[in-house]
Design an enzyme around this catalytic site. Structure first.
Site, mmCIF file in Angstrom:
data_model
loop_
_atom_site.group_PDB
_atom_site.id
_atom_site.type_symbol
_atom_site.label_atom_id
_atom_site.label_comp_id
_atom_site.label_asym_id
_atom_site.label_seq_id
_atom_site.Cartn_x
_atom_site.Cartn_y
_atom_site.Cartn_z
ATOM 1 N N LYS A 41 31.695 -47.189 -52.545
ATOM 2 C CA LYS A 41 32.799 -47.253 -53.498
ATOM 3 C C LYS A 41 32.448 -46.487 -54.771
ATOM 4 C CE LYS A 41 33.621 -51.990 -52.000
ATOM 5 N NZ LYS A 41 33.283 -53.388 -52.358
ATOM 6 N N GLU A 97 29.298 -37.756 -54.871
ATOM 7 C CA GLU A 97 28.498 -38.980 -54.967
ATOM 8 C C GLU A 97 28.381 -39.422 -56.415
ATOM 9 O OE1 GLU A 97 27.128 -41.473 -53.797
ATOM 10 O OE2 GLU A 97 26.034 -41.144 -51.935
ATOM 11 N N ASP A 101 19.477 -41.099 -55.486
ATOM 12 C CA ASP A 101 18.265 -41.833 -55.837
ATOM 13 C C ASP A 101 17.162 -41.336 -54.896
ATOM 14 O OD1 ASP A 101 16.913 -43.944 -57.178
ATOM 15 O OD2 ASP A 101 17.357 -45.331 -55.568
ATOM 16 N N LYS A 129 18.556 -39.007 -60.035
ATOM 17 C CA LYS A 129 17.252 -39.542 -60.470
ATOM 18 C C LYS A 129 16.171 -38.756 -59.725
ATOM 19 C CE LYS A 129 18.549 -44.441 -61.038
ATOM 20 N NZ LYS A 129 18.360 -45.759 -60.385
ATOM 21 N N PHE A 150 17.962 -48.488 -63.877
ATOM 22 C CA PHE A 150 19.126 -48.946 -63.124
ATOM 23 C C PHE A 150 20.375 -48.844 -63.990
ATOM 24 C CE2 PHE A 150 22.070 -51.604 -60.891
ATOM 25 C CZ PHE A 150 21.821 -51.230 -59.581
ATOM 26 N N ASP A 157 27.651 -50.019 -59.666
ATOM 27 C CA ASP A 157 27.696 -51.469 -59.850
ATOM 28 C C ASP A 157 26.318 -52.108 -59.921
ATOM 29 O OD1 ASP A 157 27.244 -50.998 -56.951
ATOM 30 O OD2 ASP A 157 27.329 -53.176 -56.849
HETATM 31 P P1 IMP Z 1 19.748 -43.232 -52.005
HETATM 32 O O1 IMP Z 1 19.874 -41.881 -52.650
HETATM 33 O O2 IMP Z 1 19.949 -43.207 -50.515
HETATM 34 O O3 IMP Z 1 18.485 -43.923 -52.381
HETATM 35 O O4 IMP Z 1 20.855 -44.232 -52.488
HETATM 36 C C1 IMP Z 1 21.801 -43.912 -53.378
HETATM 37 C C2 IMP Z 1 22.731 -45.093 -53.549
HETATM 38 O O5 IMP Z 1 22.016 -46.212 -54.113
HETATM 39 C C3 IMP Z 1 23.801 -44.736 -54.530
HETATM 40 O O6 IMP Z 1 24.912 -44.151 -53.900
HETATM 41 C C4 IMP Z 1 24.093 -46.077 -55.167
HETATM 42 O O7 IMP Z 1 25.047 -46.771 -54.397
HETATM 43 C C5 IMP Z 1 22.777 -46.809 -55.133
HETATM 44 N N1 IMP Z 1 22.044 -46.686 -56.428
HETATM 45 C C6 IMP Z 1 20.921 -45.980 -56.669
HETATM 46 N N2 IMP Z 1 20.531 -46.057 -57.949
HETATM 47 C C7 IMP Z 1 21.450 -46.846 -58.555
HETATM 48 C C8 IMP Z 1 21.615 -47.312 -59.928
HETATM 49 O O8 IMP Z 1 20.835 -47.021 -60.858
HETATM 50 N N3 IMP Z 1 22.704 -48.102 -60.168
HETATM 51 C C9 IMP Z 1 23.586 -48.453 -59.182
HETATM 52 N N4 IMP Z 1 23.482 -48.041 -57.908
HETATM 53 C C10 IMP Z 1 22.414 -47.249 -57.591
HETATM 54 MG MG MG Z 2 26.836 -44.332 -53.572
#
Ligand code: IMP
Ligand code: MG
Length: 173
Positions: A41, A97, A101, A129, A150, A157
């Protein structure tokens, strides 16, 4: 009890950045149309604002994924919870997106979507990040690179709260 949230990026800073991204995307896709794919979302606020700042023809579709495993760090593989409504064949796809992360989610998503034969796939994220990256993803448009904190707001969220904040804030945990 309310969480304490400090502002990292103001509403004005985010709006200005989205306008600049929209301008750049419009230039890069001149003479084409762009098919925006929103990852629900979190990406929805950003995608709607971005779409308003793009002046080539825009179409939009939405999907929802969940990472296998549990906890806050995604394990890798993703499961499609809600798939796109339309095929990607021949389209210039721009995945939108909220934040990248580890990069795991996008790494797998791009792999899945490439099999549907789009003309191209690019990635646009509001926040990045870079210190947290483990998966190899090629991000084409980044709003802001942020430190490993965070963040909430603008679609992001904390336990489903704060998506509606018009700025990006850091939750003081
Ligand atoms: P990744 O890149 O697969 O680790 O995951 C990314 C997802 O993790 C994002 O689309 C968010 O939904 C969630 N996420 C990562 N960091 C944060 C943050 O600082 N706040 C809120 N959601 C986060
Ligand atoms: Mg996301």
């Amino acid at each position: 009890m309310e969480d304490k949230i400090s502002i990292l990026l103001t509403e004005e800073e985010v709006d200005a950045k989205i306008r600049a991204l929209g301008k750049k995307i419009s230039e890069d896709y001149a003479g084409k149309s762009v098919h925006l794919v929103c990852v629900l979302k979190g990406g929805v606020f950003f995608m709607c604002e971005l779409a308003k700042r793009i002046d080539v023809p825009v179409s939009m579709d939405f999907m929802s994924v969940s990472s296998y495993g549990n906890g806050t760090s995604s394990s890798g593989a993703v499961r499609i919870v809600k798939d796109l409504d339309e095929p990607l064949e021949g389209k210039d796809v721009l995945i939108v997106e909220d934040i990248i992360d580890s990069g795991n989610t996008l790494h797998y998503l791009v792999e899945i979507l490439y099999k549907r034969n789009p003309s191209s796939i690019k990635i646009c994220t509001l926040l990045d990040k870079p210190d947290r990256r483990v998966a190899d993803v090629n991000v084409d448009y980044v709003g802001f690179a942020i430190p490993d904190k965070f963040v909430v707001g603008y679609g992001l969220d904390y336990a489903q709260k704060y998506r509606n904040l018009p700025y990006i804030g850091v939750v003081e945990l």
